[in-house]
Write a protein that holds these residues in place. Structure first.
Motif, mmCIF file in Angstrom:
data_model
loop_
_atom_site.group_PDB
_atom_site.id
_atom_site.type_symbol
_atom_site.label_atom_id
_atom_site.label_comp_id
_atom_site.label_asym_id
_atom_site.label_seq_id
_atom_site.Cartn_x
_atom_site.Cartn_y
_atom_site.Cartn_z
ATOM 1 N N MET A 186 47.525 -8.537 7.344
ATOM 2 C CA MET A 186 46.818 -7.579 8.167
ATOM 3 C C MET A 186 45.644 -7.029 6.981
ATOM 4 O O MET A 186 44.663 -6.901 7.739
ATOM 5 C CB MET A 186 47.639 -6.630 8.610
ATOM 6 N N ALA A 232 42.913 -9.391 6.795
ATOM 7 C CA ALA A 232 42.248 -9.645 7.786
ATOM 8 C C ALA A 232 41.182 -8.533 8.200
ATOM 9 O O ALA A 232 40.170 -8.770 8.805
ATOM 10 C CB ALA A 232 43.130 -9.630 9.097
ATOM 11 N N HIS A 233 41.601 -7.399 7.800
ATOM 12 C CA HIS A 233 40.498 -5.958 8.003
ATOM 13 C C HIS A 233 39.769 -5.824 6.580
ATOM 14 O O HIS A 233 39.258 -4.781 6.581
ATOM 15 C CB HIS A 233 41.419 -4.734 8.145
ATOM 16 N N ARG A 234 39.758 -6.903 5.596
ATOM 17 C CA ARG A 234 39.206 -6.847 4.313
ATOM 18 C C ARG A 234 39.310 -5.508 3.625
ATOM 19 O O ARG A 234 38.549 -4.924 3.160
ATOM 20 C CB ARG A 234 37.659 -6.858 4.562
ATOM 21 N N VAL A 235 40.662 -4.997 3.584
ATOM 22 C CA VAL A 235 41.079 -3.895 2.887
ATOM 23 C C VAL A 235 41.751 -4.228 1.657
ATOM 24 O O VAL A 235 42.834 -4.932 1.560
ATOM 25 C CB VAL A 235 41.897 -3.089 3.837
ATOM 26 N N PHE A 246 45.372 0.223 10.804
ATOM 27 C CA PHE A 246 44.071 -0.290 10.289
ATOM 28 C C PHE A 246 42.924 -0.158 11.343
ATOM 29 O O PHE A 246 41.909 -0.219 10.826
ATOM 30 C CB PHE A 246 44.485 -1.993 10.267
ATOM 31 N N ALA A 247 43.364 -0.194 12.632
ATOM 32 C CA ALA A 247 42.378 0.058 13.688
ATOM 33 C C ALA A 247 41.689 1.465 13.624
ATOM 34 O O ALA A 247 40.531 1.628 13.850
ATOM 35 C CB ALA A 247 43.037 -0.322 15.127
ATOM 36 N N ALA A 262 49.447 -1.868 12.368
ATOM 37 C CA ALA A 262 47.915 -2.406 13.342
ATOM 38 C C ALA A 262 47.167 -1.121 13.676
ATOM 39 O O ALA A 262 45.863 -1.375 13.615
ATOM 40 C CB ALA A 262 48.383 -3.406 14.621
ATOM 41 N N SER A 275 39.378 4.127 8.273
ATOM 42 C CA SER A 275 38.442 3.484 7.557
ATOM 43 C C SER A 275 38.830 3.822 6.137
ATOM 44 O O SER A 275 38.828 4.848 5.454
ATOM 45 C CB SER A 275 36.903 3.920 7.550
#
Ligand code: NAD
Ligand code: 89Y
Length: 343
Positions: free
Chosen positions: A84, A87-90, A61-62, A58, A65
């Motif tokens: 996850m 959710a982060h569009r990765v 991802f936070a 987590a 970039s």
């Protein structure tokens, strides 16, 4: 085009190959790594000179970039990590086996589709150069239309010393290794409608099955036998070679131990050495698998650049994963299993 910025999650036994491969690949590099085990994080971070290190995905991802994430953990963590990433569009690569269950796998494909995020399963065996050589012969039309296949992996190699978790799961060879061989069968002969399976455990020191024999009907009309064993002691240990026999209307293909490819077809018989190259960082006998890691990761970068779906996308892999579930169900019931009941 600027280099893609990737992160690797899971710095264990196999991830080292993935890290070597990322160094060889044009167009992408790993800028951060993550492992919940600080010791593995340090070993891989120091070996590959990666300064950005996280023990919590987590936070990765936070804090970063990213253009993609490469998940190299074992199956129980795949669903939360893929979700996850979505959710982060990765965009995300996930190791095999894709998930603990088909229901999880379907949810992961759904989450990425809903987020519009590319998803590839690291199903690398079909990218081994000897397997690609067999595919090229089929594509050439030399043996006509295939009507029979045998895709075989029989070995007594000690996989448990490098991957101790393989000895403890209720499921072993189909979920861990058979999944690759079933995927090769799909790659060469097409999708499957029915599978019949028998399994047995020979090694008393492990929990799961170490021998599996599967008979499959392909939609193309071809029949195949996929047989896998980690209890087969041979004069010359073949690990990790997949041996292949395909009979077609105009000839035959035999991929024999020692990477010897014999094709008998419309233009006679040709025998070729299709041994994989030994990459500078690779080590025998793993070099066959290691080369395929470079190939599949390069494929991912090429697909992202072109905006096209990878060959072993999450959606494609559901069909391989369904074969695994069907094989276990059929081994338990001793009945053939129809794939359309699962997909
Ligand atoms: P491993 O146990 O050696 O490594 C997994 C690592 O992931 C560990 O260091 C662990 O601490 C870390 N990890 C687990 N959950 C995590 C989480 N939530 N966040 C961060 N880190 C986490 O396992 P391995 O043998 O390297 O296998 C990894 C995967 O690779 C498995 O799914 C295995 O089936 C697959 N594999 C694939 C091939 C192939 O040819 N494609 C070959 C071998 C293994
Ligand atoms: O985990 C397995 C895999 O994917 O390839 C070979 C292996 O390492 C042991 O069966």
């Amino acid at each position: 085009m600027a280099e893609l910025r990737g992160a690797l999650i899971g710095c264990g036994f196999f991830a080292v190959n993935q890290m070597h491969a990322w160094r060889d690949i044009a167009g992408a590099s790993i800028v951060a790594i993550c492992d919940r085990d600080p010791e593995r994080l340090k070993i891989v971070g120091d070996q590959f000179g990666i300064a950005k290190r996280y023990t919590d995905a987590a936070e990765l991802f936070a804090g970063e970039s990213l253009d993609f994430v490469d998940i190299a953990t074992t199956a129980p963590s795949h669903r939360p990590l893929v979700e996850m990433a979505a959710a982060h569009r990765v965009p995300v690569i996930c190791q095999k086996p894709f998930a603990p269950t088909l229901a999880d796998a379907k949810a992961m494909v759904g989450a990425c589709a809903q987020a519009g995020v590319p998803l590839m399963v690291h199903e690398n065996f079909r990218w081994q150069s000897p397997i690609q050589a067999v595919r090229a012969v089929l594509d050439s039309g030399e043996i006509g239309t295939p009507f029979f296949g045998r895709i075989s992996f029989r070995s007594a190699y000690d996989v448990f010393s490098g991957q101790p978790y393989l000895a403890t799961g209720k499921r072993f060879i189909i979920e861990d290794l058979g999944i690759h061989i079933l995927d090769i069968a799909r790659f060469l002969l097409g999708d499957v409608s029915v599978i019949t399976t028998r399994t047995v455990r020979i090694n008393p020191g492990i929990s799961g099955e170490d021998v599996a024999t599967m008979l499959m009907d392909h939609d193309s009309g071809a029949i195949s036998v996929v047989d896998c064993s980690y209890a087969t002691k041979l004069a010359t240990e073949p690990f990790p070679e997949t041996l292949i026999e395909i009979d077609g209307s105009d000839g035959t293909i035999r991929l024999a131990q020692g990477y010897r490819l014999t094709v008998t077809g419309k233009s006679g018989t040709a025998i070729t050495d299709v041994s994989p190259p030994l990459l500078p960082w690779a080590s025998r006998p793993w070099h066959n698998i290691q080369e395929s890691v470079v190939a599949i990761q390069q494929h991912w970068v090429d697909c992202l650049a072109k905006g096209i779906e990878p060959a072993t996308s999450g959606a494609d892999n559901l069909k391989t994963f369904a074969l695994v579930e069907a094989a276990y169900a059929g081994a338990a019931s001793r009945q053939p299993v129809q794939l359309d009941t699962l997909l």
